[in-house]
Design an enzyme around this catalytic site. Structure first.
Site, short mmCIF file in Angstrom:
data_model
loop_
_atom_site.label_atom_id
_atom_site.label_comp_id
_atom_site.label_asym_id
_atom_site.label_seq_id
_atom_site.Cartn_x
_atom_site.Cartn_y
_atom_site.Cartn_z
N HIS A 1 0.90 -1.26 -0.03
CA HIS A 1 0.20 -0.14 0.11
C HIS A 1 0.81 1.18 -0.02
CE1 HIS A 1 -3.64 2.46 1.53
NE2 HIS A 1 -3.98 1.93 0.55
N HIS B 1 -8.72 11.02 -0.17
CA HIS B 1 -8.08 9.83 -0.21
C HIS B 1 -6.54 10.00 0.72
CE1 HIS B 1 -5.70 6.20 -1.77
NE2 HIS B 1 -6.73 5.92 -1.98
#
Length: 606
Positions: A261, A491
């Protein structure tokens, strides 16, 4: 799997983890498609979560809002009521019973717009489809950079000691993009003459990424560091195959539900080296109308031959970055480790906070995840009188399974980390260090620039939410008037410790890590072992590294040099606003059909 209950009828997967935190399926799902034969038209070219696929489909083939009670619905919208916008987890008296909710849902005429050609055909949809064209809007490169020549240098070098930026957002006032960066800015030749680069990320659109490089740099070596496996890996390799200058490095993910990630760029120039830590996937949607965070390092010069210097900073950034890359145990990264060794990183004034998959004991527990953050806050954060009254603010775009109640992880080991301020910090007691968690509500998403499809990047699922309804009492709305971006869904992920009056902060972290045990780690074996599933990376801003006791909160993110240089540009509004009685957290995999979004559409994810 189809289910029906108090929140209507929906289709869900069987995992307890958030979409962004579970491995992508070996065979890309076709569950969102009218038929498998139309997959090319309805799915993005890149592999991604089911939530992202649903958003992609709804942008191409929107479900137009149509309701027999349109007038009364419009009246509700005008008043800002969320009474019938979707699901609920509370039991307030003014909510409709399940039977009434079902009858109201039956009034909605679900009208899905058709006539979409394959993105590869580059054809516009039929007249009457008010959504964006399948290829032109979703894939075409339409950005401009933030400035030219000296303008960018002025933006980078003047009045911003933190080098913390937000991404440019299409569709907002120009003043709110002043000082913001697009990926094209970061890769601009104004930053240096690129020799090679490494892109670490979760999701890649290879064709789009190549177009973000200036033409003169598009054939320079690029290393993509990813976490794909099996068919998803083969898909990524196929996407990269036409580009002879691209090589790939697979991050090892040996623990279930782990992901790669991390979002980082390593940029080697003829003039030196730059490190960029950010929060955006390498896809167009993440750089278009979303709020993302970016930290840019200084331009690190090469250490002159024969010079006896380590090139290390007071924050040990160089050693920590090398340790992070070494943890991959991947041959393609050795070249970049050597490059970093050859450069002088001594001007760095942030700390690196990373997560790598594994089970860590003893002193290794402090190397990664939230224990790494705890160690830095214990050793370098200033002890503060009445520190227990300083709130904790966390903001994120995805949520994992946190346990049956707050004591299982959130308000025990994780809160203890976030509450640490200096060596004298005590474990937080009940009721102290108030915890404010910022996560977009249904109304935030509905009224966003993108409308409901913005929720595709907020992959909180109904099956996870139902198991931890206790969590939602901590939720606060997304609001970013200070940066003019309340309608640009976040985000970005940030964590901070503001003063009780929210005028100062003791520390600030921007990171790829969402609110999950997979990202931050969770204790095992009675606290003797920390288990982490995923790769994550962030940078920690501590006042001590800037010669300060605390940061002042900058009143307006894009207000220029009107405030003292030590004012930190916090990207969300402080204090956060608690959810109202009718606010609900956004859940991606259930429908919202009671009110249209900013494009006149509903959200029907399947």
């Amino acid at each position: 799997m189809s289910q029906e209950g108090n929140y209507g009828k929906w289709t869900i997967s069987s995992s307890d983890e958030s979409e962004e935190e579970k491995p992508k399926p070996d065979n890309p799902s076709t569950s969102l498609l009218p038929c498998a034969g139309q997959r090319a038209a309805y799915e993005p070219r890149y592999t991604c979560s089911e939530a992202r696929k649903a958003a992609h489909r709804r942008k191409i083939s929107p479900v137009k809002f149509s309701n027999a009670d349109a007038a009364s619905d419009a009246k509700r919208q005008k008043s800002g009521s969320q009474e019938e916008l979707g699901w609920c987890l509370s039991s307030s008296d003014d909510e409709l019973p399940p039977e009434a909710q079902q009858k109201a849902a039956e009034k909605v005429v679900v009208k899905e717009e058709k006539g979409v050609s394959s993105p590869k055909d580059n054809a516009a949809p039929r007249a009457g489809n008010h959504g964006p064209p399948a290829h032109h809007v979703l894939e075409e490169d339409e950005y401009e950079t933030s400035g030219e020549g000296q303008d960018i240098w002025d933006m980078l070098d003047k009045g911003n000691p933190f080098q913390f930026y937000l991404t440019r957002v299409s569709g907002i006032k120009a003043k709110y993009n002043s000082g913001a960066l697009h990926i094209k800015d970061i890769l601009s030749p104004l930053f240096g003459t690129l020799v090679s680069s490494a892109q670490f990320n979760y999701c890649f659109d290879v064709d789009w990424l190549i177009k973000q490089y200036p033409p003169e740099f598009r054939r320079k070596p690029i290393l993509l560091v990813h976490g794909e496996k099996r068919e998803a890996k083969a898909h990524l390799h196929a996407e990269a195959k036409p580009y002879e200058n691209i090589s790939l490095c697979q991050a090892k993910l040996d623990i279930a539900f782990g992901t790669h990630h991390t979002k980082m760029m390593l940029l080697l120039y003829e003039e030196g080296l730059r490190v960029v830590v950010h929060t955006a996937n390498l896809i167009r949607a993440d750089w278009h109308q979303k709020t993302q965070g970016i930290w840019l390092s200084p331009l690190y010069p090469r250490i002159a031959h024969g010079t006896h210097t380590s090139g290390e900073s007071a924050t040990h950034f160089k050693a920590d970055l090398i340790s992070y890359l070494t943890a991959y145990n991947a041959a393609p990264l050795q070249e970049w480790i050597d490059i970093i060794q050859d450069h002088d990183l001594s001007e760095t004034n942030v700390y690196l906070v990373g997560s790598t998959p594994g089970r860590f004991q003893g002193g290794q527990k402090d190397d990664w995840g939230h224990f790494r953050l705890r160690k830095l806050l214990r050793e370098h954060a200033a002890s503060t009188p009445s520190a227990e009254a300083w709130p904790i603010v966390g903001q994120f775009s995805s949520i994992g399974s946190l346990g049956a109640d707050a004591s299982k992880w959130l308000c025990s080991e994780f809160k203890e980390t976030l509450a640490t301020l200096g060596r004298d910090t005590r474990a937080p007691g009940k009721g102290v260090a108030p915890l404010h968690l910022i996560y977009p509500s249904v109304e935030n998403v509905r009224t966003s620039l993108e409308g409901y499809p913005a929720g595709g990047s907020l992959p909180y699922s109904i099956q996870t939410a139902e198991k931890q309804s206790w969590l939602h009492s901590y939720f606060h709305k997304w609001s970013a008037e200070t940066s003019g971006r309340s309608n640009a869904m976040p985000h970005i992920k940030t964590y901070m410790r503001p003063s009780p009056d929210f005028s100062r902060i003791a520390w600030f972290l921007v990171t790829s890590a969402n609110l999950s045990k997979a990202a931050w780690g969770a204790l095992e074996k009675n606290g003797a072992q920390l288990m982490i599933r995923s790769y994550e990376l962030g940078v920690l801003f501590l006042p001590s590294a800037f010669g300060l006791d605390s940061f002042r909160v900058k009143p307006r993110f894009f207000s220029g040099g009107q405030e003292p240089a030590a004012s930190f540009p916090v990207p969300c509004d402080l204090p956060p606003e608690l959810y109202g009685s009718k606010d609900r957290p956004w859940i991606w995999n259930i429908p919202y059909t009671k009110a249209p979004d900013t494009h006149g559409n509903m959200w029907v994810p399947t």
